[in-house]
Design a protein around this motif. Sequence first.
Motif, PDB file in Angstrom:
ATOM      1  N   ARG A   1      -1.079   3.233   2.363  1.00 30.00           N
ATOM      2  CA  ARG A   1      -1.896   3.802   1.667  1.00 30.00           C
ATOM      3  C   ARG A   1      -3.338   3.954   2.239  1.00 30.00           C
ATOM      4  O   ARG A   1      -3.849   5.264   2.477  1.00 30.00           O
ATOM      5  CB  ARG A   1      -1.958   3.417   0.277  1.00 30.00           C
ATOM      6  CG  ARG A   1      -2.953   4.352  -0.837  1.00 30.00           C
ATOM      7  CD  ARG A   1      -2.287   5.612  -0.857  1.00 30.00           C
ATOM      8  NE  ARG A   1      -3.392   6.695  -1.419  1.00 30.00           N
ATOM      9  CZ  ARG A   1      -2.901   7.539  -2.129  1.00 30.00           C
ATOM     10  NH1 ARG A   1      -1.629   7.878  -2.746  1.00 30.00           N
ATOM     11  NH2 ARG A   1      -3.734   8.471  -2.510  1.00 30.00           N
ATOM     12  N   ASP A   2      -3.888   2.689   2.588  1.00 30.31           N
ATOM     13  CA  ASP A   2      -5.156   2.794   3.211  1.00 30.31           C
ATOM     14  C   ASP A   2      -5.262   3.643   4.408  1.00 30.31           C
ATOM     15  O   ASP A   2      -6.320   4.192   4.770  1.00 30.31           O
ATOM     16  CB  ASP A   2      -5.771   1.397   3.474  1.00 30.31           C
ATOM     17  CG  ASP A   2      -5.782   0.385   2.058  1.00 30.31           C
ATOM     18  OD1 ASP A   2      -6.104   1.257   1.006  1.00 30.31           O
ATOM     19  OD2 ASP A   2      -6.038  -0.753   2.304  1.00 30.31           O
ATOM     20  N   HIS A   3      -4.203   3.448   5.338  1.00 32.29           N
ATOM     21  CA  HIS A   3      -4.247   4.428   6.542  1.00 32.29           C
ATOM     22  C   HIS A   3      -4.152   6.037   6.058  1.00 32.29           C
ATOM     23  O   HIS A   3      -4.961   6.451   6.683  1.00 32.29           O
ATOM     24  CB  HIS A   3      -3.002   3.980   7.318  1.00 32.29           C
ATOM     25  CG  HIS A   3      -2.764   4.443   8.893  1.00 32.29           C
ATOM     26  ND1 HIS A   3      -1.843   4.937   9.286  1.00 32.29           N
ATOM     27  CD2 HIS A   3      -3.986   4.629   9.529  1.00 32.29           C
ATOM     28  CE1 HIS A   3      -2.080   5.399  10.332  1.00 32.29           C
ATOM     29  NE2 HIS A   3      -3.329   5.306  10.613  1.00 32.29           N
ATOM     30  N   PHE A   4      -3.306   6.264   5.273  1.00 27.30           N
ATOM     31  CA  PHE A   4      -3.207   7.440   4.895  1.00 27.30           C
ATOM     32  C   PHE A   4      -4.632   7.877   4.368  1.00 27.30           C
ATOM     33  O   PHE A   4      -5.070   9.041   4.725  1.00 27.30           O
ATOM     34  CB  PHE A   4      -2.281   7.745   3.798  1.00 27.30           C
ATOM     35  CG  PHE A   4      -2.231   8.910   3.098  1.00 27.30           C
ATOM     36  CD1 PHE A   4      -1.615  10.078   3.612  1.00 27.30           C
ATOM     37  CD2 PHE A   4      -2.896   9.249   1.744  1.00 27.30           C
ATOM     38  CE1 PHE A   4      -1.607  11.291   3.235  1.00 27.30           C
ATOM     39  CE2 PHE A   4      -2.890  10.450   1.333  1.00 27.30           C
ATOM     40  CZ  PHE A   4      -2.431  11.462   1.837  1.00 27.30           C
ATOM     41  N   ASP A   5      -5.279   7.285   3.478  1.00 33.00           N
ATOM     42  CA  ASP A   5      -6.618   7.398   2.966  1.00 33.00           C
ATOM     43  C   ASP A   5      -7.534   7.804   4.051  1.00 33.00           C
ATOM     44  O   ASP A   5      -8.510   8.818   4.263  1.00 33.00           O
ATOM     45  CB  ASP A   5      -6.930   6.611   2.085  1.00 33.00           C
ATOM     46  CG  ASP A   5      -6.279   6.549   0.754  1.00 33.00           C
ATOM     47  OD1 ASP A   5      -5.644   7.611   0.315  1.00 33.00           O
ATOM     48  OD2 ASP A   5      -6.399   5.586  -0.068  1.00 33.00           O
ATOM     49  N   ASP A   6      -7.865   6.907   5.131  1.00 34.86           N
ATOM     50  CA  ASP A   6      -8.455   7.147   6.084  1.00 34.86           C
ATOM     51  C   ASP A   6      -8.377   8.344   7.045  1.00 34.86           C
ATOM     52  O   ASP A   6      -9.287   8.884   7.188  1.00 34.86           O
ATOM     53  CB  ASP A   6      -8.200   6.004   7.189  1.00 34.86           C
ATOM     54  CG  ASP A   6      -8.939   4.689   6.596  1.00 34.86           C
ATOM     55  OD1 ASP A   6      -9.567   4.599   5.330  1.00 34.86           O
ATOM     56  OD2 ASP A   6      -8.453   3.475   7.303  1.00 34.86           O
ATOM     57  N   VAL A   7      -6.840   8.745   7.130  1.00 33.45           N
ATOM     58  CA  VAL A   7      -6.595   9.755   8.051  1.00 33.45           C
ATOM     59  C   VAL A   7      -7.114  11.158   7.304  1.00 33.45           C
ATOM     60  O   VAL A   7      -7.521  11.954   7.935  1.00 33.45           O
ATOM     61  CB  VAL A   7      -4.936   9.887   8.340  1.00 33.45           C
ATOM     62  CG1 VAL A   7      -4.827  11.095   9.130  1.00 33.45           C
ATOM     63  CG2 VAL A   7      -4.794   8.761   9.300  1.00 33.45           C
ATOM     64  N   VAL A   8      -6.710  11.380   5.998  1.00 36.50           N
ATOM     65  CA  VAL A   8      -7.128  12.282   5.296  1.00 36.50           C
ATOM     66  C   VAL A   8      -8.820  12.384   5.191  1.00 36.50           C
ATOM     67  O   VAL A   8      -9.207  13.629   5.191  1.00 36.50           O
ATOM     68  CB  VAL A   8      -6.513  12.324   3.732  1.00 36.50           C
ATOM     69  CG1 VAL A   8      -7.084  13.254   2.799  1.00 36.50           C
ATOM     70  CG2 VAL A   8      -5.126  12.380   3.998  1.00 36.50           C
ATOM     71  N   ASP A   9      -9.527  11.278   4.986  1.00 33.15           N
ATOM     72  CA  ASP A   9     -10.988  11.449   5.101  1.00 33.15           C
ATOM     73  C   ASP A   9     -11.470  11.770   6.207  1.00 33.15           C
ATOM     74  O   ASP A   9     -12.607  12.450   6.348  1.00 33.15           O
ATOM     75  CB  ASP A   9     -11.419  10.163   4.494  1.00 33.15           C
ATOM     76  CG  ASP A   9     -11.229   9.800   3.165  1.00 33.15           C
ATOM     77  OD1 ASP A   9     -10.884  10.658   2.475  1.00 33.15           O
ATOM     78  OD2 ASP A   9     -11.151   8.479   2.897  1.00 33.15           O
TER      79      ASP A   9
END
Length: 143
Positions: free
Chosen positions: A48-56
């Motif tokens: 989840r954290d990696h996903f949030d970083d990519v989207v941001d």
Amino acid sequence: MTEPPSDERKRIREQKRQKLQQRLENGGELSADDRTATPSEPISIEGRDHFDDVVDEHDVVLVDCYADWCGPCQMLEPTVEALAEETDAAVAKIDVDRHQRLAQQLGAQGVPTLVLYADGQPVERMVGAQGKGQLVRLIDQYT
């Protein structure tokens, strides 16, 4: 010490807002420094954290929720790889077997599920294999 993820996301969003404001003031043109390079290969999401970083980090992200055992997912893979290489969108891949909770949070009820994010928000969701032309046109609407 690193910032908590929510503070980091706020900082990134503020930077994007400022860049957009500058872009509007300059008649819509981006300077070379303002352009965020998008990876030319799909990004394998590791949580989840990696996903949030990519989207941001990226203005437009096409997320492919897939499974290795899924025939339509395998058919879609060359298209997903080409989109990463040929478009201005970042392309992220989420293995639904490894990241079931994240896939559920993204609304993936079947595979493949493609979710397009623009400016950190989901704007389109498609289930099933999609044609390259259709996906390019969709990405172009947001880039």
